[in-house]
Design a protein around this motif. Sequence first.
Motif, PDB file in Angstrom:
ATOM      1  N   TRP A 125       0.828  -1.206   0.000  1.00 30.74           N
ATOM      2  CA  TRP A 125       0.000   0.000   0.000  1.00 30.74           C
ATOM      3  C   TRP A 125       0.863   1.257   0.000  1.00 30.74           C
ATOM      4  O   TRP A 125       0.628   2.197  -0.753  1.00 30.74           O
ATOM      5  N   PHE A 126       1.899   1.249   0.851  1.00 30.34           N
ATOM      6  CA  PHE A 126       2.668   2.486   0.965  1.00 30.34           C
ATOM      7  C   PHE A 126       3.658   2.691  -0.175  1.00 30.34           C
ATOM      8  O   PHE A 126       4.033   3.827  -0.443  1.00 30.34           O
ATOM      9  N   ASN A 127       4.040   1.644  -0.867  1.00 29.16           N
ATOM     10  CA  ASN A 127       4.815   1.863  -2.090  1.00 29.16           C
ATOM     11  C   ASN A 127       3.968   2.636  -3.099  1.00 29.16           C
ATOM     12  O   ASN A 127       4.444   3.552  -3.767  1.00 29.16           O
ATOM     13  N   HIS A 128       2.685   2.265  -3.206  1.00 30.32           N
ATOM     14  CA  HIS A 128       1.806   2.965  -4.145  1.00 30.32           C
ATOM     15  C   HIS A 128       1.497   4.383  -3.650  1.00 30.32           C
ATOM     16  O   HIS A 128       1.518   5.341  -4.422  1.00 30.32           O
ATOM     17  N   TYR A 129       1.208   4.482  -2.356  1.00 31.16           N
ATOM     18  CA  TYR A 129       0.920   5.804  -1.770  1.00 31.16           C
ATOM     19  C   TYR A 129       2.080   6.751  -2.063  1.00 31.16           C
ATOM     20  O   TYR A 129       1.925   7.871  -2.529  1.00 31.16           O
ATOM     21  N   LYS A 130       3.293   6.285  -1.746  1.00 35.16           N
ATOM     22  CA  LYS A 130       4.484   7.126  -1.838  1.00 35.16           C
ATOM     23  C   LYS A 130       4.776   7.507  -3.281  1.00 35.16           C
ATOM     24  O   LYS A 130       5.248   8.605  -3.561  1.00 35.16           O
ATOM     25  N   ASN A 131       4.470   6.603  -4.206  1.00 39.66           N
ATOM     26  CA  ASN A 131       4.654   6.907  -5.615  1.00 39.66           C
ATOM     27  C   ASN A 131       3.770   8.097  -6.020  1.00 39.66           C
ATOM     28  O   ASN A 131       4.238   9.073  -6.610  1.00 39.66           O
ATOM     29  N   LEU A 275      14.027  15.639 -11.967  1.00 41.68           N
ATOM     30  CA  LEU A 275      12.755  15.046 -11.520  1.00 41.68           C
ATOM     31  C   LEU A 275      12.939  13.545 -11.318  1.00 41.68           C
ATOM     32  O   LEU A 275      12.474  12.963 -10.336  1.00 41.68           O
ATOM     33  N   PHE A 276      13.629  12.946 -12.262  1.00 40.83           N
ATOM     34  CA  PHE A 276      13.869  11.502 -12.180  1.00 40.83           C
ATOM     35  C   PHE A 276      14.663  11.163 -10.911  1.00 40.83           C
ATOM     36  O   PHE A 276      14.329  10.233 -10.179  1.00 40.83           O
ATOM     37  N   ASP A 277      15.702  11.970 -10.622  1.00 40.67           N
ATOM     38  CA  ASP A 277      16.503  11.770  -9.403  1.00 40.67           C
ATOM     39  C   ASP A 277      15.615  11.845  -8.161  1.00 40.67           C
ATOM     40  O   ASP A 277      15.716  11.016  -7.265  1.00 40.67           O
ATOM     41  N   GLY A 278      14.769  12.867  -8.134  1.00 40.47           N
ATOM     42  CA  GLY A 278      13.906  13.074  -6.967  1.00 40.47           C
ATOM     43  C   GLY A 278      12.921  11.934  -6.813  1.00 40.47           C
ATOM     44  O   GLY A 278      12.718  11.398  -5.715  1.00 40.47           O
ATOM     45  N   ILE A 279      12.315  11.528  -7.940  1.00 41.18           N
ATOM     46  CA  ILE A 279      11.300  10.469  -7.870  1.00 41.18           C
ATOM     47  C   ILE A 279      11.957   9.145  -7.466  1.00 41.18           C
ATOM     48  O   ILE A 279      11.470   8.436  -6.587  1.00 41.18           O
ATOM     49  N   SER A 280      13.104   8.845  -8.085  1.00 40.63           N
ATOM     50  CA  SER A 280      13.698   7.528  -7.789  1.00 40.63           C
ATOM     51  C   SER A 280      14.271   7.479  -6.374  1.00 40.63           C
ATOM     52  O   SER A 280      14.219   6.456  -5.710  1.00 40.63           O
ATOM     53  N   ASN A 281      14.791   8.604  -5.878  1.00 41.81           N
ATOM     54  CA  ASN A 281      15.301   8.596  -4.496  1.00 41.81           C
ATOM     55  C   ASN A 281      14.188   8.713  -3.469  1.00 41.81           C
ATOM     56  O   ASN A 281      14.311   8.232  -2.348  1.00 41.81           O
ATOM     57  N   GLY A 282      13.131   9.422  -3.843  1.00 42.01           N
ATOM     58  CA  GLY A 282      12.152   9.825  -2.836  1.00 42.01           C
ATOM     59  C   GLY A 282      10.981   8.884  -2.646  1.00 42.01           C
ATOM     60  O   GLY A 282      10.246   8.991  -1.671  1.00 42.01           O
ATOM     61  N   SER A 283      10.765   7.945  -3.576  1.00 43.35           N
ATOM     62  CA  SER A 283       9.552   7.140  -3.428  1.00 43.35           C
ATOM     63  C   SER A 283       9.821   5.923  -2.557  1.00 43.35           C
ATOM     64  O   SER A 283       9.093   5.624  -1.626  1.00 43.35           O
ATOM     65  N   TYR A 284      10.908   5.283  -2.790  1.00 36.13           N
ATOM     66  CA  TYR A 284      11.124   3.946  -2.275  1.00 36.13           C
ATOM     67  C   TYR A 284      11.555   3.927  -0.802  1.00 36.13           C
ATOM     68  O   TYR A 284      11.062   3.142   0.008  1.00 36.13           O
ATOM     69  N   LYS A 285      12.448   4.889  -0.451  1.00 38.14           N
ATOM     70  CA  LYS A 285      13.029   4.828   0.897  1.00 38.14           C
ATOM     71  C   LYS A 285      11.999   5.128   1.977  1.00 38.14           C
ATOM     72  O   LYS A 285      11.952   4.450   3.001  1.00 38.14           O
ATOM     73  N   SER A 286      11.165   6.144   1.766  1.00 36.31           N
ATOM     74  CA  SER A 286      10.212   6.516   2.818  1.00 36.31           C
ATOM     75  C   SER A 286       9.196   5.402   3.075  1.00 36.31           C
ATOM     76  O   SER A 286       8.824   5.145   4.217  1.00 36.31           O
TER      77      SER A 286
END
Length: 473
Positions: A125-131, A275-286
């Motif tokens: 759920w939170f992988n999708h939420y965070k995406n 944007l790609f850097d931000g999305i790839s770093n920011g979605s998965y870790k949180s």
Amino acid sequence: MFNKYCYEKYGDIYETNNILRSIVLCRPEYLENFLSNTHWMRSPNHKGLKELGIEGKGITYNNNFRSWTFNRNFFNKAILSPKFTNEVIDWTNELFNELESYWDKLFLREEIIKENKNKLDFIDWFNHYKNDMIIKLLTGERTYSMANYFNTLSDEKSGHQSERVEDSEKLFQAIRKFHTGHCFFFIIYPFVRRYVPFFKNIADNLLQSIEFTNQKLDEIIKRRRQQIEVTPLDKLLPHDMLTSMIIKNTFRDGDYVETDEANRSMTDSEIRVNLFDGISNGSYKSANMLSFIIYYIAHHPNVKKKMLEEIDSIFQDDKMRTINKDDFYNLKYCEAIVKETARILPIVHFNTRYIDKPSEIAGYQWPADTFFLINVQTIHNNGNYWEEPNEFNPDRWMNENFEPKKNSFIMFGNGLRLCPGRKLAVIELVCLMVLLFRKYEINLVDMNSPIKTKCNGILISCVELLVEIKPRN
Ligand code: HEM
């Protein structure tokens, strides 16, 4: 496990040699040099990263100091502003409401709870939420990957336009493929990934995913430029990262002074990589970190009790009020839980640095082209720097005078490359803890199961976290 074994056998500094000779550092004192401008590179230039189109551009894989500084300034300005912080809090509230609407239907009906069917995989759920969250914050556009996930679990559909939902899922899968797959380009030799059928398929698939993501980002950038052009000058523009990057160093930017090349605005392709850097770093870790927080809270009832007392003291009985900035600053114990979880189980298990000139590090002289792995887990769990290091004890952070010893707490890295998303990440995690725990009782389905994780050598992720959810009494 291998690195734990090496640390116990060889001590604070040792060498491993598989794909790349790596010097592993396990003492905060050894990191001193990595705080300076001279040793700021994360990894050597690499053909694989070049093929993926990410080397030498944006922030994460950029070894050109001038270009990295240029990009990093844009990134910082966009993401560390107070207005952006407000956006983070507002969208955390907003998207959590959407998540709740799905949970209400799937897990929170009385009959479902009675039949014990109120169980869900938290990390999914939170992988999708965070995406959805990171894409909204960075691009200003909504995606609907959470809605798509709901659609796969429910007979009733989410109500969002099906085309947009399907598109969101494609983007979600493409970003995920990059997370799980980009190491492949590090590990597998160019000849093998280009000509040996099995490997070629994997490589082609990953390249297609990146191409798809880039194409989507290009469309979004183009749309936003057009929107900005037709917005009258006296009208406020949105505060997402994309808008900030487009207008910085143009006449629409309040701080703009026309000077020289260093003050130029960004091109679309530069914006896209950021944007790609931000999305790839920011979605998965949180998303992973939140799962670890849930796990540790469930295993420490005394911590849970104190956390609920803090939440209730601020929100009283109001389970619906939106969270605001002041609330965040008052949620000190929740923040302590975030830090303690990162101390005991850091998502970024190993940080990396690379030197391109001969240098002295950790009291030894190293030749140019030496690669270092900073063993974050060992540093965070070392009895020389932490009292009772294996105890999960958020209270250690509550003492006003407490300050971890220099470089002994590096959940967001250190030095020039320190994570630019750190403020965003902590605010969001604390707000989500409140939204989850003030209204719901969340328990692990199996208290005896150890946390299920996997590690790609650098990052740890949660594979599955089954929880049972019901309204809190
Ligand atoms: C719990 C969440 C997060 C953790 C634990 C985390 C941790 C880290 C760490 C350890 C680094 C490497 C720092 C170094 O080399 O010294 C890093 C880099 C980075 N992070 Fe984060 N991060 C998180 C969330 C985010 C978010 C939400 C964003 C963006 C929106 C983000 C964007 C980045 C970027 C762009 C870099 C590369 C910085 C550079 O090379 O200059 N991170 N992060």
